[in-house]
Structures are given as C-alpha cells and as structure tokens.
Design a protein around this motif. Structure first.
Motif, PDB file in Angstrom:
ATOM      1  N   ALA A   1      -6.637  -2.571   3.542  1.00  0.00           N
ATOM      2  CA  ALA A   1      -7.170  -1.269   3.131  1.00  0.00           C
ATOM      3  C   ALA A   1      -7.254  -0.289   4.298  1.00  0.00           C
ATOM      4  CB  ALA A   1      -8.548  -1.442   2.504  1.00  0.00           C
ATOM      5  N   TYR A   2      -7.284  -0.817   5.525  1.00  0.00           N
ATOM      6  CA  TYR A   2      -7.403   0.065   6.689  1.00  0.00           C
ATOM      7  C   TYR A   2      -6.055   0.563   7.196  1.00  0.00           C
ATOM      8  CZ  TYR A   2     -12.371  -0.757   6.925  1.00  0.00           C
ATOM      9  OH  TYR A   2     -13.706  -0.789   6.623  1.00  0.00           O
ATOM     10  N   GLY A   3      -4.974   0.088   6.591  1.00  0.00           N
ATOM     11  CA  GLY A   3      -3.651   0.551   6.996  1.00  0.00           C
ATOM     12  C   GLY A   3      -3.495   2.059   6.921  1.00  0.00           C
ATOM     13  N   PRO A   4      -3.776   2.688   5.765  1.00  0.00           N
ATOM     14  CA  PRO A   4      -3.640   4.145   5.668  1.00  0.00           C
ATOM     15  C   PRO A   4      -4.574   4.894   6.619  1.00  0.00           C
ATOM     16  CG  PRO A   4      -3.728   3.150   3.489  1.00  0.00           C
ATOM     17  CD  PRO A   4      -4.059   2.062   4.462  1.00  0.00           C
ATOM     18  N   VAL A   5      -5.765   4.335   6.835  1.00  0.00           N
ATOM     19  CA  VAL A   5      -6.717   4.981   7.755  1.00  0.00           C
ATOM     20  C   VAL A   5      -6.154   4.992   9.171  1.00  0.00           C
ATOM     21  CG1 VAL A   5      -9.035   4.846   8.735  1.00  0.00           C
ATOM     22  CG2 VAL A   5      -8.671   4.301   6.314  1.00  0.00           C
ATOM     23  N   MET A   6      -5.610   3.873   9.594  1.00  0.00           N
ATOM     24  CA  MET A   6      -5.036   3.790  10.931  1.00  0.00           C
ATOM     25  C   MET A   6      -3.764   4.633  11.042  1.00  0.00           C
ATOM     26  SD  MET A   6      -7.019   1.967  12.834  1.00  0.00           S
ATOM     27  CE  MET A   6      -8.306   2.852  11.934  1.00  0.00           C
ATOM     28  N   GLU A   7      -2.995   4.695   9.968  1.00  0.00           N
ATOM     29  CA  GLU A   7      -1.797   5.542   9.953  1.00  0.00           C
ATOM     30  C   GLU A   7      -2.186   6.996  10.185  1.00  0.00           C
ATOM     31  OE1 GLU A   7       2.132   5.861  10.054  1.00  0.00           O
ATOM     32  OE2 GLU A   7       1.343   3.971   9.255  1.00  0.00           O
ATOM     33  N   ALA A   8      -3.251   7.437   9.531  1.00  0.00           N
ATOM     34  CA  ALA A   8      -3.706   8.818   9.679  1.00  0.00           C
ATOM     35  C   ALA A   8      -4.231   9.101  11.078  1.00  0.00           C
ATOM     36  CB  ALA A   8      -4.795   9.125   8.648  1.00  0.00           C
ATOM     37  N   SER A   9      -4.647   8.056  11.794  1.00  0.00           N
ATOM     38  CA  SER A   9      -5.136   8.213  13.167  1.00  0.00           C
ATOM     39  C   SER A   9      -4.028   8.058  14.202  1.00  0.00           C
ATOM     40  CB  SER A   9      -6.236   7.179  13.458  1.00  0.00           C
ATOM     41  OG  SER A   9      -7.395   7.447  12.704  1.00  0.00           O
ATOM     42  N   GLY A  10      -2.811   7.726  13.741  1.00  0.00           N
ATOM     43  CA  GLY A  10      -1.695   7.536  14.666  1.00  0.00           C
ATOM     44  C   GLY A  10      -1.546   6.122  15.167  1.00  0.00           C
TER      45      GLY A  10
ATOM     46  N   ALA B   1      -1.911  -1.317  13.545  1.00  0.00           N
ATOM     47  CA  ALA B   1      -2.601  -1.896  12.387  1.00  0.00           C
ATOM     48  C   ALA B   1      -1.707  -2.897  11.662  1.00  0.00           C
ATOM     49  CB  ALA B   1      -3.044  -0.786  11.438  1.00  0.00           C
ATOM     50  N   ALA B   2      -0.435  -2.558  11.509  1.00  0.00           N
ATOM     51  CA  ALA B   2       0.495  -3.471  10.828  1.00  0.00           C
ATOM     52  C   ALA B   2       0.613  -4.786  11.590  1.00  0.00           C
ATOM     53  CB  ALA B   2       1.859  -2.809  10.690  1.00  0.00           C
ATOM     54  N   ALA B   3       0.673  -4.706  12.903  1.00  0.00           N
ATOM     55  CA  ALA B   3       0.764  -5.923  13.710  1.00  0.00           C
ATOM     56  C   ALA B   3      -0.520  -6.748  13.632  1.00  0.00           C
ATOM     57  CB  ALA B   3       1.078  -5.555  15.162  1.00  0.00           C
ATOM     58  N   ILE B   4      -1.656  -6.076  13.655  1.00  0.00           N
ATOM     59  CA  ILE B   4      -2.952  -6.774  13.548  1.00  0.00           C
ATOM     60  C   ILE B   4      -3.047  -7.493  12.212  1.00  0.00           C
ATOM     61  CG2 ILE B   4      -5.444  -6.413  13.316  1.00  0.00           C
ATOM     62  CD1 ILE B   4      -5.085  -4.060  15.348  1.00  0.00           C
ATOM     63  N   GLN B   5      -2.673  -6.806  11.145  1.00  0.00           N
ATOM     64  CA  GLN B   5      -2.780  -7.387   9.808  1.00  0.00           C
ATOM     65  C   GLN B   5      -1.814  -8.548   9.610  1.00  0.00           C
ATOM     66  OE1 GLN B   5      -2.400  -3.840   7.414  1.00  0.00           O
ATOM     67  NE2 GLN B   5      -4.343  -3.025   8.176  1.00  0.00           N
TER      68      GLN B   5
END
Length: 351
Positions: A260-269, A274-278
């Motif tokens: 769920a935090y993917g889009p949030v991190m995408e918006a932060s650059g 985030a993709a690697a962490i997930q």
C-alpha cells in the motif's frame, strides 16, 4: 497543553514544539520514559497501539506519572471500540491528565481492520472517521441532552437516565492519522490536526498532504490554519554513525514494506527503493530491505548518527510540523538498544 501550538524563541521566531513517541517496552518503562521526558523539558509524550499494546492504558499510566507534559495517543484505533466507549476513554484520560490529552485516532490498514479488529465492513475508512469524530464531540456534551445518530457506520440513541456531569473539556483536541490523500482529507474536514506518517517527505507534504488538508477544510468551511501538523521523526543516536543510520533505515524499511505504501513512495520520488524493499520483504530478507533504503531516502525520513549529527539534522525535518515527536527505531533492534537510544534522545534534546 491544548494542541501544543508552535511557540516563539527569544527573538520571536516560530519554534516547533517537541515530543517523544514511546512504542516499545512495558507499562512501567513507558511511565519512566515519560517522567524523564517531562524533566528534560519535552512538550509532549505519545504512545500508540499494536498487537500487544494499548494506547489508552499506556496514556493513562503516562498521565498518572506526570504533572505538566502533554500526553497523546498516536494512535488509538478508532475501530474495535464503540463511539461511547471511545468517548468515555478520552473523557477520563483528559480528566486524569488535567486537560493535557490529545486524542490521536487512526484505522490502520484494511488487513488490520479485518484481521485484528474483526471488521466485516472495512470499506470507507475515511468516511467512517468523518462520521465518528463529530459523534465523539456530541457524546462529550451528553450532559446537555440526548444524542441520536443514524449513519452509515454508527447507530446511537442515548437518553441520559441520570445526571451526567460535564467533562473537564468538551472540546478535547482530536488528531487523525492519514497516509493517502483521501484519509489526509479527513483531518481538514473534521479534525484539529494531522498525525503525519514517519515516512513523509517535504515533497509529499507539499504536493499531496497540504492540498488534501485544504480540500477537506474547504468542504466544511474551515481554514488550512485550523489543522495542526504533528510529525513523527525517526531518530537513532550512536557514536557509530553507520550503525545508527542502519538502525533508522531498518525502521523505514519496516514501514515501507506493505504494498500500500508503493504509491506514497512513488509520489515522494522513492518508488524504486520501495519496490526493492517490498520484494525483499516478500522473500523474508531483512538485510536486503535495509540495504534498499537509499541515503537520500533516509535523510528525508530520519535523523541518525552522533549526537552532533542528529542535532544538526533535526531542524530541517521538524520545521515541517507544528509539533515533532522523536521516535526510536525498534525493528531488528534489541529491547536494550531501544531503551538506550530512547534515553540518548531525551538527553540530547533536553531543554
């Protein structure tokens, strides 16, 4: 202590008030940390909930152990409690603390609402909060007359059968937690403040959060200035700078791991990180999770290093907020290290 608004220094400049967040350790340790934070001149102490932690009981203990410091739930779950139970919990916490309470509320993720709290209708968490908060405020005025409410999520019909004494305050400050724009909008519509997630960045705050608060405020005839910002700042202090930075990175990785935090991190650059962490999280590889947190990401979301390094770094992060609560990492750390770091935070930022 209501709202802990920004103060001013000797030159009249705006100063963010400072608190500490306690999310690890037992009840007695929570009390002791709060006492030490009060003695050190902190403005507030906050405690939240998890699988093995009650924010309500923690804050009651914190209030009973102190005299001056503000106390707050960050967060108490707004689901799993009836409106009346939640209203009465807050009423008594505020009385116990002599008016020092800020009630911080959140719903958690959909999975938490379903699996932890047994919610069979987890849809519409933002709408749920927008229904709940005005209802809590009406229940704090039950001494004035019956409370009747029929809504999507709550049905309440209370006619007092005995004299109801008014609460210490009928306007206890309520802050709501939010990550996505719709949930952040709740704060603008009905709350006194927004509890910002530890992974928030300047970019996300300026491009997503503030506009969402403004949209919410506009819908209910309020101003952006009516909503305070409370931030949670991850802080790791050690003479070994690299070790402290890894501790902070581990906590960031823990928070970013849900998809769920993917889009949030995408918006932060930070979409790639985030993709690697997930991906590492799905493999159960904690080391790779931490390694995926870039230096830039860490510096946007935490302060970590020696005493001098964190003192120098904190102003850039806490200036975002009206109130900034420092928070020790705990993911992958021993209880002893969490306690040591929490004490270092108190000593480093004592006034």
């Amino acid at each position: 202590m209501e709202d802990w608004p920004q103060g001013s220094d000797a030159k009249g400049a705006c100063v963010t008030t400072r608190g500490i967040t306690i999310l690890a350790g037992g009840l007695k340790e929570t009390q002791e940390i709060t006492r030490r934070a009060e003695e050190a001149g902190f403005d507030a102490a906050w405690s939240g909930e998890f699988l093995n932690r009650s924010a309500i009981v923690s804050v009651a203990a914190m209030a009973a152990a102190t005299q001056r410091i503000g106390v707050g739930t960050a967060i108490a779950y707004a689901v799993g409690r009836s409106p009346l139970v939640l209203a009465n919990d807050a009423r008594f916490l505020d009385e116990m603390s002599d008016g020092r309470l800020t009630l911080g509320l959140g719903t958690g993720t959909r999975r938490m609402m379903e699996g932890w709290h047994g919610m069979k209708d987890p849809d519409g968490p933002a709408t749920r909060m927008e229904e709940l908060i005005p209802l809590l405020r009406r229940l704090w005025r039950l001494h004035e007359g019956p409370v009747k409410h029929e809504g999507r999520f709550y049905s309440v019909g209370i006619s007092p059968t005995a004299d109801i004494q008014p609460p210490l305050r009928a306007e206890i400050p309520i802050y709501t937690a939010g990550v996505n724009s719709r949930m952040i909008e709740v704060a603008g519509r009905v709350a006194d403040g927004l509890i910002c997630h530890p992974t928030i960045t300047d970019r996300y705050l300026n491009e997503v959060a503030r506009p969402a608060i403004a949209r919410g405020a506009d819908k209910t005839g309020r101003s952006l200035d009516d909503v305070k910002l409370k931030g949670v700042v991850i802080c790791a202090i050690s003479d070994d700078t690299a070790a402290a930075r890894r501790e902070a990175a581990a906590q960031i990785a823990f928070y970013v791991a849900p998809r769920a935090y993917g889009p949030v991190m995408e918006a932060s650059g930070f979409g790639a990180e985030a993709a690697a962490i997930q991906a590492a999280f799905r493999k159960g590889d904690h080391q790779a999770m931490v390694d995926a947190v870039s230096d830039k990401m860490l510096d946007e979301m935490a302060v970590a290093g020696s005493v001098d390094e964190v003192r120098d770094a904190l102003p850039a992060l806490e200036k975002r907020y009206d109130h900034a609560a420092l928070y020790s990492p705990s993911f992958t750390l021993s209880p002893e290290r969490v306690a040591e770091n929490t004490q270092a935070i108190i000593e480093t930022f004592a006034r």
